[in-house]
Design a protein around this motif. Structure first.
Motif, PDB file in Angstrom:
ATOM      1  N   CYS A   6       9.398   5.737  -1.317  1.00 49.05           N
ATOM      2  CA  CYS A   6       8.542   6.888  -1.019  1.00 49.05           C
ATOM      3  C   CYS A   6       9.437   8.103  -0.830  1.00 49.05           C
ATOM      4  O   CYS A   6      10.264   8.148   0.094  1.00 49.05           O
ATOM      5  CB  CYS A   6       7.717   6.639   0.241  1.00 49.05           C
ATOM      6  N   ALA A  41       4.495  11.266   2.513  1.00 51.27           N
ATOM      7  CA  ALA A  41       5.403  10.183   2.123  1.00 51.27           C
ATOM      8  C   ALA A  41       5.663   9.239   3.295  1.00 51.27           C
ATOM      9  O   ALA A  41       5.701   8.016   3.125  1.00 51.27           O
ATOM     10  CB  ALA A  41       6.714  10.765   1.604  1.00 51.27           C
ATOM     11  N   THR A  44       2.549   7.059   4.132  1.00 49.70           N
ATOM     12  CA  THR A  44       2.410   6.028   3.102  1.00 49.70           C
ATOM     13  C   THR A  44       3.441   4.920   3.320  1.00 49.70           C
ATOM     14  O   THR A  44       3.117   3.726   3.262  1.00 49.70           O
ATOM     15  CB  THR A  44       2.574   6.650   1.705  1.00 49.70           C
ATOM     16  N   ALA A  45       4.692   5.309   3.596  1.00 44.23           N
ATOM     17  CA  ALA A  45       5.751   4.323   3.833  1.00 44.23           C
ATOM     18  C   ALA A  45       5.465   3.487   5.081  1.00 44.23           C
ATOM     19  O   ALA A  45       5.662   2.265   5.081  1.00 44.23           O
ATOM     20  CB  ALA A  45       7.095   5.036   3.967  1.00 44.23           C
ATOM     21  N   VAL A  55       9.834  -1.364   1.426  1.00 40.61           N
ATOM     22  CA  VAL A  55       9.651   0.076   1.226  1.00 40.61           C
ATOM     23  C   VAL A  55      10.793   0.862   1.845  1.00 40.61           C
ATOM     24  O   VAL A  55      11.300   0.533   2.921  1.00 40.61           O
ATOM     25  CB  VAL A  55       8.286   0.542   1.800  1.00 40.61           C
ATOM     26  N   LEU A  57      11.941   4.997   2.628  1.00 44.19           N
ATOM     27  CA  LEU A  57      11.571   6.415   2.682  1.00 44.19           C
ATOM     28  C   LEU A  57      12.802   7.273   2.428  1.00 44.19           C
ATOM     29  O   LEU A  57      13.843   7.097   3.071  1.00 44.19           O
ATOM     30  CB  LEU A  57      10.977   6.767   4.043  1.00 44.19           C
ATOM     31  N   TYR A 135       7.233   6.554  -5.451  1.00 45.01           N
ATOM     32  CA  TYR A 135       6.052   7.301  -5.020  1.00 45.01           C
ATOM     33  C   TYR A 135       6.488   8.671  -4.500  1.00 45.01           C
ATOM     34  O   TYR A 135       7.338   8.756  -3.605  1.00 45.01           O
ATOM     35  CB  TYR A 135       5.318   6.524  -3.925  1.00 45.01           C
ATOM     36  N   GLY A 137       5.341  11.903  -2.525  1.00 46.35           N
ATOM     37  CA  GLY A 137       4.315  12.431  -1.636  1.00 46.35           C
ATOM     38  C   GLY A 137       4.771  13.741  -1.017  1.00 46.35           C
ATOM     39  O   GLY A 137       5.940  13.903  -0.659  1.00 46.35           O
ATOM     40  N   ASP A 253      -3.387   9.386   2.803  1.00 44.33           N
ATOM     41  CA  ASP A 253      -2.077   8.733   2.687  1.00 44.33           C
ATOM     42  C   ASP A 253      -2.211   7.226   2.873  1.00 44.33           C
ATOM     43  O   ASP A 253      -1.556   6.441   2.181  1.00 44.33           O
ATOM     44  CB  ASP A 253      -1.117   9.284   3.743  1.00 44.33           C
ATOM     45  N   THR A 256      -3.702   5.659  -0.187  1.00 38.66           N
ATOM     46  CA  THR A 256      -2.683   5.504  -1.221  1.00 38.66           C
ATOM     47  C   THR A 256      -1.768   4.327  -0.931  1.00 38.66           C
ATOM     48  O   THR A 256      -1.359   3.597  -1.841  1.00 38.66           O
ATOM     49  CB  THR A 256      -1.859   6.799  -1.357  1.00 38.66           C
ATOM     50  N   ALA A 257      -1.456   4.124   0.344  1.00 46.17           N
ATOM     51  CA  ALA A 257      -0.617   2.979   0.725  1.00 46.17           C
ATOM     52  C   ALA A 257      -1.296   1.660   0.395  1.00 46.17           C
ATOM     53  O   ALA A 257      -0.676   0.750  -0.171  1.00 46.17           O
ATOM     54  CB  ALA A 257      -0.296   3.047   2.216  1.00 46.17           C
ATOM     55  N   THR A 260      -1.328   1.273  -3.401  1.00 46.15           N
ATOM     56  CA  THR A 260       0.023   1.008  -3.903  1.00 46.15           C
ATOM     57  C   THR A 260       0.480  -0.397  -3.536  1.00 46.15           C
ATOM     58  O   THR A 260       1.133  -1.087  -4.336  1.00 46.15           O
ATOM     59  CB  THR A 260       1.004   2.058  -3.365  1.00 46.15           C
TER      60      THR A 260
END
Length: 541
Positions: A6, A41, A44-45, A55, A57, A135, A137, A253, A256-257, A260
């Motif tokens: 991310c 970002a 999401t992470a 994941v 970041l 990703y 963001g 967010d 999206t996570a 994903t």
């Protein structure tokens, strides 16, 4: 396991729960305040980390107490971090949240202003893989990243790594995306951002505009109305879960996570939407920072009908769609195990495969072919072994030692042991199935248990009658077949159906309660199963 990187914004979010806004020269108290980690970002992470994803970041913070807080939160979520150097303070957002859960945001970007393309390239891992996801963001919050962003995407695409891009709100009002669209695998946006980018109010028209301008796949987050997935000639929708909104900040967010995470598992697009909507719906119910739990998501998926259906105008287009799926599978994994259906319906598929093989567009040299089922006690010309030899195997380049078939003349228990051992050691990557008028899959007739494995099936009168059109001599009354449990253990399943005679079976399999009286309905619980049908077969759905 896919790795997810991310790249983008991280900051602290200071929440003020009030329906009032400050007036210069006055002071008013607020009932509640709360400080959390924030940024597209980072959110999401964090959600991906709590779900158990691998994941990382990549962002920037200052050297202050806010940075210490952020690093502590990321560590708790098991998110790996790469922080770019900056002398600026950590970014901060002040968020006013109303009683209805709506919010307004004021931000200072701080260290995020130092994130540049050069800095990202310096820390991006060299060993990116096809299955990895990068990703982006908070792009619109990072002015330096806008300079040369397309070149960064091109360097990533060389590795064939997937690129996911989430728009966020452009406070500078430029909304430029045309150069970005062709280089992304999935383009995420919400309805407000979508209208700003395309200048179109109708969501379908706006999504089509993005695809026309180069986007391969578009996901539109529609808040309380759920979400929609768009590709060329395809649209899938899923409703939001029922929930009382307390704080909607970051819901997009978290959606999206969830999406994903499902994509990293190679789940189907319908399942990805379901995951995204569930995680977002749970997030808005909490004032505290929401930490998704994989157990909650798994329970939700088990209770949800995940059947995905795609209607296509005619049989030829269906055949091309299936061949394209096979090509994508082999591109992703050359040594895929393919379990393919026999019968009249897929003959056109195999003709197209042979045509594309001759043109050098598809290669089976490293792939495995696995037979789904086989008749017992019938002459050689009636067997599926002979069918596949004539229609597929003699026309492409599967290696002989990678073709696994039943032998109707060998003890069936030995056959069962051989096939089960192969599936256990390899697993089935893609399975192509037809559906019977009575809802059967392979030779799993109505009443077959959902827990069935390889077994001998007694064929119903309906199936025997149907077979008389294609077989000669003594019509077999038994067959050895992969069971329903074996079928649903496949990673991806395509079911194809054409003609009005299959319409009721398709409806029962995809829209009615899953039951052993309709074997194909078991696929409602499969996370990557799609029914590809023509208009006649999809008449009732």
């Amino acid at each position: 396991m896919a790795r997810i990187f991310c790249i983008g914004d991280v900051n602290t979010d200071l929440f003020l729960y009030t329906d009032e806004t400050p007036v210069p020269g006055t002071e008013k108290g607020v009932g509640e305040i709360n400080t959390t980690i924030g940024g597209n970002a980072a959110n999401t992470a964090m959600a991906l980390g709590h779900l158990g994803a691998d994941v990382t970041l990549i962002s920037a913070t200052g050297k202050d107490t806010a940075a210490d807080f952020i690093k502590k939160e990321l560590k708790k979520a098991k998110v790996k971090t790469i922080f770019l150097p900056s002398k600026k303070p950590t970014g901060t957002s002040v968020i006013f949240v109303t009683k209805t859960g709506e919010r307004g945001i004021m931000s200072n970007k701080g260290a995020l202003l130092d994130i540049s393309i050069k800095a990202i390239l310096n820390v991006l891992p060299n060993g990116l893989r096809k299955q990895d996801i990068i990703y982006f963001g908070g792009y619109y919050h990072l002015p330096q990243v806008r300079k040369g962003f397309e070149k960064l995407l091109e360097k990533i695409k060389v590795k064939e790594t997937k690129i996911f891009f989430d728009t966020t709100y452009d406070e500078y009002g430029k909304w430029e995306v045309k150069k970005i669209l062709p280089k992304t695998n999935i383009f995420f946006t919400n309805t407000t951002e979508l209208e700003k980018i395309t200048k179109k109010r109708n969501i379908d028209s706006a999504a089509k505009w993005l695809i026309k301008n180069g986007a391969k796949k578009v996901v539109v987050k529609k808040g309380k109305h759920g979400a929609a997935y768009y590709a060329k000639n395809e649209k899938i929708e899923d409703n939001a879960i029922s929930s009382h909104a307390v704080n909607s900040t970051g819901a997009g967010d978290f959606f999206t996570a969830g999406f994903t995470y499902a994509k990293s598992k190679l789940w189907g697009n319908k399942t990805c939407l379901v995951c995204g909507n569930f995680i977002a719906g749970k997030k808005i119910q909490s004032k505290e920072y929401y930490e998704p739990k994989i157990q909650e998501l798994e329970l939700h998926l088990k209770k949800t009908n995940l059947a995905q259906l795609k209607k296509i105008n005619n049989k030829k287009q269906i055949e091309m769609e299936i061949v394209q799926n096979l090509k994508c599978q082999l591109k992703m994994k050359k040594n895929s195990v393919l379990a393919l259906a026999s019968g009249h319906t897929p003959i056109g598929v195999y003709k197209e495969i042979a045509k594309q093989y001759r043109a050098g567009k598809i290669d089976f040299s490293e792939a495995y072919f696995l037979e789904l089922d086989e008749y017992l006690n019938t002459k050689k010309s009636n067997t599926f072994k002979e069918y596949f030899k004539n229609n597929l195997l003699s026309k492409v380049n599967f290696k002989k030692n990678r073709i696994i078939m039943f032998d109707s003349e060998t003890n069936w228990l030995e056959q069962k042991k051989k096939i089960e051992k192969f599936i256990h050691s390899h697993s089935i990557d893609l399975m192509l199935l037809g559906i019977g008028k009575n809802g059967h899959l392979a030779f799993n007739e109505p009443g077959t248990g959902f827990e069935s494995k390889i077994h001998i099936a007694k064929l119903t009168k309906t199936t025997i009658k149907s077979n008389k059109k294609e077989l000669s001599g003594k019509i077999p009354k038994e067959a050895i077949t992969l069971g329903l449990k074996t079928i649903v253990e496949s990673k991806k399943i395509i079911v194809t159906a054409t003609g009005k005679s299959k319409a009721i079976a398709v409806k029962k399999a995809t829209k009615e309660k899953a039951t052993e009286s309709v074997p194909a309905s078991i696929l409602q619980k499969h996370r990557n199963a799609i029914f590809i049908v023509d208009k006649a077969a999809g008449k009732f759905v």
